[in-house]
Design an enzyme around this catalytic site. Structure first.
Site, mmCIF file in Angstrom:
data_model
loop_
_atom_site.group_PDB
_atom_site.id
_atom_site.type_symbol
_atom_site.label_atom_id
_atom_site.label_comp_id
_atom_site.label_asym_id
_atom_site.label_seq_id
_atom_site.Cartn_x
_atom_site.Cartn_y
_atom_site.Cartn_z
ATOM 1 C CB ALA A 34 -0.925 -0.008 1.217
ATOM 2 N N GLY A 87 7.939 -2.483 8.822
ATOM 3 C CA GLY A 87 8.562 -2.066 10.065
ATOM 4 C C GLY A 87 10.068 -1.961 9.972
ATOM 5 C CG ASN A 91 12.407 -1.776 12.902
ATOM 6 O OD1 ASN A 91 13.470 -1.296 12.511
ATOM 7 N ND2 ASN A 91 12.127 -3.059 12.759
ATOM 8 C CD1 TRP A 493 4.132 1.516 17.255
ATOM 9 C CD2 TRP A 493 5.822 1.711 18.714
ATOM 10 N NE1 TRP A 493 3.998 2.732 17.891
ATOM 11 C CE2 TRP A 493 5.017 2.879 18.797
ATOM 12 C CE3 TRP A 493 6.944 1.598 19.538
ATOM 13 C CZ2 TRP A 493 5.307 3.923 19.667
ATOM 14 C CZ3 TRP A 493 7.221 2.640 20.412
ATOM 15 C CH2 TRP A 493 6.413 3.784 20.466
ATOM 16 C CG HIS A 494 7.398 -5.388 19.533
ATOM 17 N ND1 HIS A 494 8.170 -5.509 20.683
ATOM 18 C CD2 HIS A 494 8.150 -4.650 18.668
ATOM 19 C CE1 HIS A 494 9.316 -4.880 20.521
ATOM 20 N NE2 HIS A 494 9.332 -4.343 19.308
#
Length: 556
Positions: A34, A87, A91, A493-494
């Site tokens: 996306a 990520g 990340n 954010w896991h």
């Protein structure tokens, strides 16, 4: 458009899957993402940097409108990558694997063939470790791993490591070696050029991108799957020119633990009653789709850093060391808690003046969910992690604040650090961290005041940053401490676990041990959503491992 395999989601797992499945020149592969493309030649500086503090703040890199509740409180923005590489492009670069017991749990949950010895072989194949050798490590994989050098280690991090060592948490050489409690220099995915390594660069090399049997469609969003009977026949994709149908006998979902279940639900795979209430025809009634959602709940203890304790090279990675310890909770495995020792607490001037121990529950037990609120693919799913809904997570996070306070107020750090205070990545902190002139003026003013405040610094910290909360006050009042942790718990954010692997007769399992969706044919999930339980690790490296293993099985 036709293909042999369509891969939906170009994050870490999708990039691996595209590279591996297109090795066979007779197999036509389409990768759908996306977000925008990120290649070696086109990486912007904030992504290329080994200090990752700004990449996840760029709205071009994340899903607009995606929010999540961490518990009973209102939903807040949840930064999930919408960019090729996922990520791995935004990340914190941390690259650890988790405990052997994590993967024993997976096997016990019905994920046959995912034990420690099975996955260790793949971890070794992925990596090129520049610092460590031996039976735990690989030296020739595509992903370069390293640890902070003596020169790079900030004074604050070095002194905290020494303090922890003196307090009985020994400094050990290898976070990815034998699973032990202790203090380690963190393992990071930083290239030999000192740069980030997104999966879209490491796996989708120029040579891979030139393969005539591989098409990479960025800025195309997966809407729903197409079926002929109970066999997948392709996917509907929304691109710049409208809706496109890609016909394929094999679809691999790599959209992550939030969007993979959402695609399944929109396609009629999930809890039957919920789907029917949204007017979605039920193809396969699988009650586990969107359930079992996991995260690592977090909280932090921070301190003001005088100039002599601050990181000198602002381009250096900030999470330079980690403290792994066992909480002593009867049910929890060894090393169930994690404290990231941060040389700075943000990309901006205030963050540069703050060092932190950022704690998270390494083996969390709370479970949440992903649900559709509409059959319209343009409407973001509802997400609730239900953090701290399991009392064991709350107890350990409260205890982490106590432990962090003891370390940062230890006599060995006296005179080296300023006021110690509780902290968290709250919506207020996130708003202030965003780029912009007004935010920059506020941050600059506060930074200048902190530097000159002298004996008034503690009062300034507690009025401007903690909103009146003091660490000593919280630790003296268990009810206030619990209230603070519940109100300020953050994530890491896991997200994981929402399409978990299991046995075919397990009503809440979504996929089998090969990632195949139970109840339909030709459909595979290969991302963090299939994890039966969350590993004691940052989840990017385990996600890469999952993609490599499932690619092996599909190729076989």
């Amino acid at each position: 458009m036709q293909a042999d395999v369509v891969i939906l989601g170009g994050g870490s797992s999708g990039c691996v899957m595209a590279a591996r499945l297109s090795e066979d020149p007779s197999r036509r592969v389409v990768l759908v993402e996306a977000g925008r493309d990120i290649s070696e030649a086109e990486m912007p500086d904030e992504i290329r940097s080994r200090y990752p503090g700004r990449a996840y703040l760029d709205p071009r890199n994340i899903w607009a409108g995606l929010s999540a509740s961490y518990g009973p409180s209102a939903a807040r923005r949840y930064e999930q990558a919408q960019i090729l590489g996922g990520g791995s492009a935004i990340n914190a670069l941390m690259s650890n694997r988790g405990a052997p017991s994590d993967y024993a749990e997976w096997v016990e949950a019905g994920a046959t063939g995912w034990g420690w010895d099975d996955v260790l072989a793949v971890f070794r194949r992925i990596e090129a470790d520049r610092d460590e050798d031996g039976p735990y490590h690989g030296k020739s994989g595509p992903l370069v791993l390293r640890r902070a050098s003596d020169r790079a280690l900030s004074p604050f991090v070095r002194h905290v490591m020494e303090t922890l060592d003196a307090r009985g948490h020994p400094v050990r050489p290898d976070q990815n070696g034998e699973w032990q409690d202790g203090t380690f220099r963190g393992v990071t995915a930083i290239s030999d050029k000192g740069e980030r390594q997104p999966a879209s660069v490491v796996w989708l090399t120029p040579e891979v991108r030139r393969r005539p049997n591989l098409a990479i469609l960025t800025r195309h969003r997966a809407l729903r799957l197409i079926f002929q009977g109970r066999r997948v026949a392709g996917a509907e994709i929304l691109g710049p020119e409208g809706v496109v149908t890609i016909a394929a006998p094999r679809v691999v979902l790599c959209a992550g633990a939030i969007h993979s279940p959402a695609i399944l639900l929109r396609s009629g795979i999930g809890p039957g009653g919920e789907l029917q209430s949204l007017g979605i025809n039920v193809l396969a009634d699988r009650g586990g789709v969107g359930r079992n959602l996991m995260e690592h709940p977090s909280i932090a203890v921070s301190t003001f850093l005088p100039p002599s304790m601050r990181v000198q090279d602002r381009g250096e990675h900030h999470e330079q060391a980690v403290w792994r310890y066992s909480s002593g909770l009867a049910e929890a495995p060894a090393g169930d808690m994690h404290g990231a020792i941060l040389s700075r607490s943000g990309w901006h001037s205030v963050g540069l003046r703050m060092g932190s121990i950022f704690f998270w529950v390494n083996k969390s037990y709370s479970r949440g969910w992903v649900r559709l609120v509409s059959s319209d693919p343009g409407t973001a799913p509802a997400v609730n992690f239900r953090m701290l809904s399991d009392e064991r997570d709350l107890v350990r996070l409260c205890d982490a604040l106590r432990r962090g306070a003891e370390v940062l107020t230890d006599p060995m750090l006296r005179g080296r650090c300023g006021p110690v205070f509780p902290a968290s990545y709250t919506p207020r902190v996130a708003r202030i961290a965003r780029p912009g002139l007004w935010n920059a003026l506020q941050r600059g003013t506060l930074s200048g005041l902190l530097d000159v405040a002298g004996p008034l610094r503690s009062a300034l910290v507690h009025s401007a940053i903690t909103m009146g909360r003091t660490l000593s006050g919280l630790l003296a009042d268990p009810a206030a401490l619990e209230e603070f942790v519940r109100a300020n718990v953050g994530g890491t954010w896991h997200p994981s676990g929402s399409c978990r692997m299991g046995r075919a007769d397990d009503a809440m399992a979504v996929t089998d041990s090969d990632g195949g969706v139970i109840g339909v044919d030709g459909l595979t999930v290969a991302d963090a959503s299939i994890m039966p339980t969350i590993p004691c690790a940052n989840t990017n490296l385990p996600t890469l491992m999952i993609a490599e293993r499932i690619a092996d099985r599909l190729i076989a």
